[in-house]
Enzyme design. Structure first.
Site, PDB file in Angstrom:
ATOM      1  N   HIS A 197      -5.327  -9.306  -1.673  1.00 67.26           N
ATOM      2  CA  HIS A 197      -5.614  -9.520  -0.251  1.00 67.26           C
ATOM      3  C   HIS A 197      -6.810 -10.557   0.025  1.00 67.26           C
ATOM      4  O   HIS A 197      -7.636 -10.644  -0.691  1.00 67.26           O
ATOM      5  CB  HIS A 197      -6.351  -8.073   0.350  1.00 67.26           C
ATOM      6  CG  HIS A 197      -5.265  -6.991   0.177  1.00 67.26           C
ATOM      7  ND1 HIS A 197      -5.038  -6.437  -0.973  1.00 67.26           N
ATOM      8  CD2 HIS A 197      -4.083  -6.529   1.097  1.00 67.26           C
ATOM      9  CE1 HIS A 197      -4.004  -5.449  -0.925  1.00 67.26           C
ATOM     10  NE2 HIS A 197      -3.602  -5.532   0.401  1.00 67.26           N
ATOM     11  N   ALA A 219       1.454  -1.265   4.785  1.00 66.61           N
ATOM     12  CA  ALA A 219       0.980  -0.386   5.577  1.00 66.61           C
ATOM     13  C   ALA A 219       0.023  -0.925   7.011  1.00 66.61           C
ATOM     14  O   ALA A 219      -0.426  -1.829   6.625  1.00 66.61           O
ATOM     15  CB  ALA A 219       0.020   0.614   5.004  1.00 66.61           C
ATOM     16  N   TYR A 265      -8.953 -10.055   1.966  1.00 69.61           N
ATOM     17  CA  TYR A 265     -10.564  -9.332   2.148  1.00 69.61           C
ATOM     18  C   TYR A 265     -11.210  -9.117   0.677  1.00 69.61           C
ATOM     19  O   TYR A 265     -12.548  -8.971   0.711  1.00 69.61           O
ATOM     20  CB  TYR A 265     -10.337  -8.147   2.800  1.00 69.61           C
ATOM     21  CG  TYR A 265      -9.515  -6.927   2.349  1.00 69.61           C
ATOM     22  CD1 TYR A 265      -9.713  -6.360   1.263  1.00 69.61           C
ATOM     23  CD2 TYR A 265      -8.418  -6.643   3.169  1.00 69.61           C
ATOM     24  CE1 TYR A 265      -9.017  -5.260   0.684  1.00 69.61           C
ATOM     25  CE2 TYR A 265      -7.267  -5.659   2.228  1.00 69.61           C
ATOM     26  CZ  TYR A 265      -7.699  -4.834   1.274  1.00 69.61           C
ATOM     27  OH  TYR A 265      -6.951  -4.049   0.798  1.00 69.61           O
ATOM     28  N   GLU A 266     -10.106  -9.151  -0.306  1.00 74.11           N
ATOM     29  CA  GLU A 266     -10.861  -8.941  -1.634  1.00 74.11           C
ATOM     30  C   GLU A 266     -11.575 -10.228  -1.974  1.00 74.11           C
ATOM     31  O   GLU A 266     -12.415 -10.199  -3.012  1.00 74.11           O
ATOM     32  CB  GLU A 266      -9.730  -8.824  -2.583  1.00 74.11           C
ATOM     33  CG  GLU A 266      -9.095  -7.309  -2.719  1.00 74.11           C
ATOM     34  CD  GLU A 266      -7.839  -7.254  -3.536  1.00 74.11           C
ATOM     35  OE1 GLU A 266      -8.288  -7.036  -4.598  1.00 74.11           O
ATOM     36  OE2 GLU A 266      -6.539  -7.759  -3.275  1.00 74.11           O
ATOM     37  N   HIS A 284      -9.271   5.427   5.629  1.00 70.78           N
ATOM     38  CA  HIS A 284      -8.410   4.651   4.387  1.00 70.78           C
ATOM     39  C   HIS A 284      -7.661   5.831   3.756  1.00 70.78           C
ATOM     40  O   HIS A 284      -6.483   5.549   3.467  1.00 70.78           O
ATOM     41  CB  HIS A 284      -9.151   3.807   3.422  1.00 70.78           C
ATOM     42  CG  HIS A 284      -8.477   3.453   2.253  1.00 70.78           C
ATOM     43  ND1 HIS A 284      -7.710   2.402   2.572  1.00 70.78           N
ATOM     44  CD2 HIS A 284      -8.577   3.848   1.253  1.00 70.78           C
ATOM     45  CE1 HIS A 284      -7.109   2.091   1.494  1.00 70.78           C
ATOM     46  NE2 HIS A 284      -7.568   2.797   0.621  1.00 70.78           N
ATOM     47  N   ASN A 330      -1.133   5.064  10.924  1.00 70.23           N
ATOM     48  CA  ASN A 330      -1.608   5.425  12.007  1.00 70.23           C
ATOM     49  C   ASN A 330      -1.832   4.969  13.167  1.00 70.23           C
ATOM     50  O   ASN A 330      -0.901   3.719  13.301  1.00 70.23           O
ATOM     51  CB  ASN A 330      -3.214   5.387  11.646  1.00 70.23           C
ATOM     52  CG  ASN A 330      -3.795   3.896  11.432  1.00 70.23           C
ATOM     53  OD1 ASN A 330      -3.231   3.437  10.337  1.00 70.23           O
ATOM     54  ND2 ASN A 330      -4.435   3.112  12.454  1.00 70.23           N
ATOM     55  N   SER A 337       0.567  -1.156  -0.046  1.00 70.46           N
ATOM     56  CA  SER A 337       0.017   0.145  -0.062  1.00 70.46           C
ATOM     57  C   SER A 337       0.876   1.323  -0.026  1.00 70.46           C
ATOM     58  O   SER A 337       1.703   1.596   1.078  1.00 70.46           O
ATOM     59  CB  SER A 337      -1.005   0.088   1.134  1.00 70.46           C
ATOM     60  OG  SER A 337      -2.055   0.612   1.060  1.00 70.46           O
ATOM     61  N   HIS A 351      -4.275  -0.224  -6.260  1.00 69.24           N
ATOM     62  CA  HIS A 351      -3.339  -1.257  -6.489  1.00 69.24           C
ATOM     63  C   HIS A 351      -3.238  -1.643  -7.705  1.00 69.24           C
ATOM     64  O   HIS A 351      -3.908  -2.240  -8.463  1.00 69.24           O
ATOM     65  CB  HIS A 351      -4.123  -2.415  -5.591  1.00 69.24           C
ATOM     66  CG  HIS A 351      -3.983  -2.211  -4.006  1.00 69.24           C
ATOM     67  ND1 HIS A 351      -3.047  -2.899  -3.335  1.00 69.24           N
ATOM     68  CD2 HIS A 351      -4.858  -1.657  -3.305  1.00 69.24           C
ATOM     69  CE1 HIS A 351      -3.032  -2.308  -2.067  1.00 69.24           C
ATOM     70  NE2 HIS A 351      -4.282  -1.775  -1.971  1.00 69.24           N
ATOM     71  N   MET A 399      -3.637  -6.083   7.248  1.00 66.27           N
ATOM     72  CA  MET A 399      -4.538  -7.261   6.782  1.00 66.27           C
ATOM     73  C   MET A 399      -3.864  -7.894   5.365  1.00 66.27           C
ATOM     74  O   MET A 399      -4.481  -8.531   4.490  1.00 66.27           O
ATOM     75  CB  MET A 399      -5.744  -6.358   5.967  1.00 66.27           C
ATOM     76  CG  MET A 399      -6.346  -5.548   6.863  1.00 66.27           C
ATOM     77  SD  MET A 399      -7.627  -4.230   5.941  1.00 66.27           S
ATOM     78  CE  MET A 399      -7.886  -3.243   7.299  1.00 66.27           C
ATOM     79  N   SER A 400      -2.655  -8.039   5.512  1.00 65.03           N
ATOM     80  CA  SER A 400      -1.733  -8.747   4.383  1.00 65.03           C
ATOM     81  C   SER A 400      -0.672  -9.445   4.947  1.00 65.03           C
ATOM     82  O   SER A 400      -0.412  -9.534   6.108  1.00 65.03           O
ATOM     83  CB  SER A 400      -1.395  -7.722   3.318  1.00 65.03           C
ATOM     84  OG  SER A 400      -0.409  -6.587   3.787  1.00 65.03           O
TER      85      SER A 400
HETATM   86  N1  HPA Z   1      -5.652  -1.474  10.799  1.00 69.13           N
HETATM   87  C1  HPA Z   1      -5.716  -2.563   9.899  1.00 69.13           C
HETATM   88  N2  HPA Z   1      -4.891  -2.322   8.662  1.00 69.13           N
HETATM   89  C2  HPA Z   1      -4.212  -1.092   8.844  1.00 69.13           C
HETATM   90  C3  HPA Z   1      -4.201  -0.059   9.427  1.00 69.13           C
HETATM   91  C4  HPA Z   1      -5.021  -0.315  10.739  1.00 69.13           C
HETATM   92  O1  HPA Z   1      -5.119   0.515  11.708  1.00 69.13           O
HETATM   93  N3  HPA Z   1      -3.685   1.008   9.057  1.00 69.13           N
HETATM   94  C5  HPA Z   1      -3.072   0.542   7.846  1.00 69.13           C
HETATM   95  N4  HPA Z   1      -3.376  -0.771   7.596  1.00 69.13           N
END
Ligand code: HPA
Length: 274
Positions: free
Chosen positions: A85, A115, A87-88, A249, A237, A32, A63, A213-214
């Site tokens: 991913h 990320a 989640y996709e 996001h 974050n 990301s 992406h 998530m990856s």
């Molecule tokens: N949670 C999950 N995935 C993420 C986050 C988060 O806070 N920030 C960037 N990818």
């Protein structure tokens, strides 16, 4: 589980072999917002995922999906610009198909980036974290199903999933280049929603420093096939479960792009010494 995995891998491998000038040594998954590193690669061949037999195709905006073959810091690299991913809607086995192809083409070192949200209270947005270990909470495993013993063992060790020697090298390079490098445990959740305050606290409580998530499916498969892995998270974050501030996001993508330059500098320095 992928039906006929061996045949499908062989077809993808052959398709790529016919189009690349030489075997790549290092694989890179550009996560990301970290696509910036792609610009530094002296490109020889670029191949969109949709042209490659049996490759999944990415659905997430931002992406871009292609393989880049070329050289970076004097090493032959194969980079995935855009990853898949869970989640996709893909299975963990589908997500990791390209990693297996990398290995078959000759890649022995895999560098992954992502990320992630920071749950270690010392972390700040924009920090770089080297992944020292992971916890897999994605409710799927890329190795589930019959094991193909020609690819790797049934019960692969994950003791050194993020190779200690490569990590020592990364620390040395970061010190020399003045890159501030955190280290920590990455926890993979299925997503796609960001976590609730209680979930961030849970991630911290079980020993996590960052959550995303990856990455974990790819690292499991890379270890299954005997590759050495180095992994980095850009902390986009931070979550304080007691004073939750919502992450969006958009924030995640913007911060990943800003901190991506540091990571690119670090990765290039590491490649020079490999
Ligand atoms: N949670 C999950 N995935 C993420 C986050 C988060 O806070 N920030 C960037 N990818």
């Amino acid at each position: 589980m992928i039906e006929d995995l061996g045949r499908k891998l062989a077809e993808a491998e052959q398709y790529l072999r016919e189009r690349i000038p030489a075997s790549p040594e290092v694989g890179i998954v550009l996560g990301s917002g970290l696509g910036g590193l792609a610009e530094d690669i002296e490109k020889e061949v670029e191949i969109p995922y949709w042209d490659i037999p049996h490759f999944p195709v990415s659905t997430v905006k931002g992406h871009r999906g292609k393989l880049i073959f070329g050289t970076l810091s004097g090493k032959r690299v194969m980079a995935m610009q855009g990853r898949f991913h869970y989640y996709e809607g893909y299975s963990a086995a589908e997500v990791t198909f390209p990693i297996r192809v990398m290995r078959l083409l000759g890649v022995s070192v895999l560098i992954v980036s992502n990320a992630a949200g920071g749950v270690n209270p010392h972390f700040r947005p924009g920090d770089l974290m080297m992944i020292v270990d992971h916890i897999n909470l994605i409710p799927d495993n890329p190795l589930r199903g019959p094991n193909d013993d020609t690819l790797g063992p049934r019960f692969p060790s994950m003791h050194n999933a993020y190779d200690r020697g490569l990590r020592d090298l990364a620390i040395e390079v970061a010190r020399k280049k003045g890159v501030f490098l955190r280290q920590g445990v990455y926890v993979a959740l299925p997503g796609p929603n960001l976590e609730t305050p209680a979930e961030y606290l849970f991630v911290r409580t079980i020993g996590g420093d960052a959550v995303g998530m990856s990455t974990v499916p790819e690292v499991i498969v890379a270890n299954h096939m005997g590759m050495k892995v180095l992994g980095f998270s850009v902390i986009t974050n931070v979550a304080n479960p007691y004073q939750p501030e919502p992450a969006t996001h958009e924030e995640v993508v913007a911060m990943a792009e800003r901190a991506g330059g540091e990571l690119a500098r670090l990765v290039k320095g590491i490649l020079e010494l490999l």
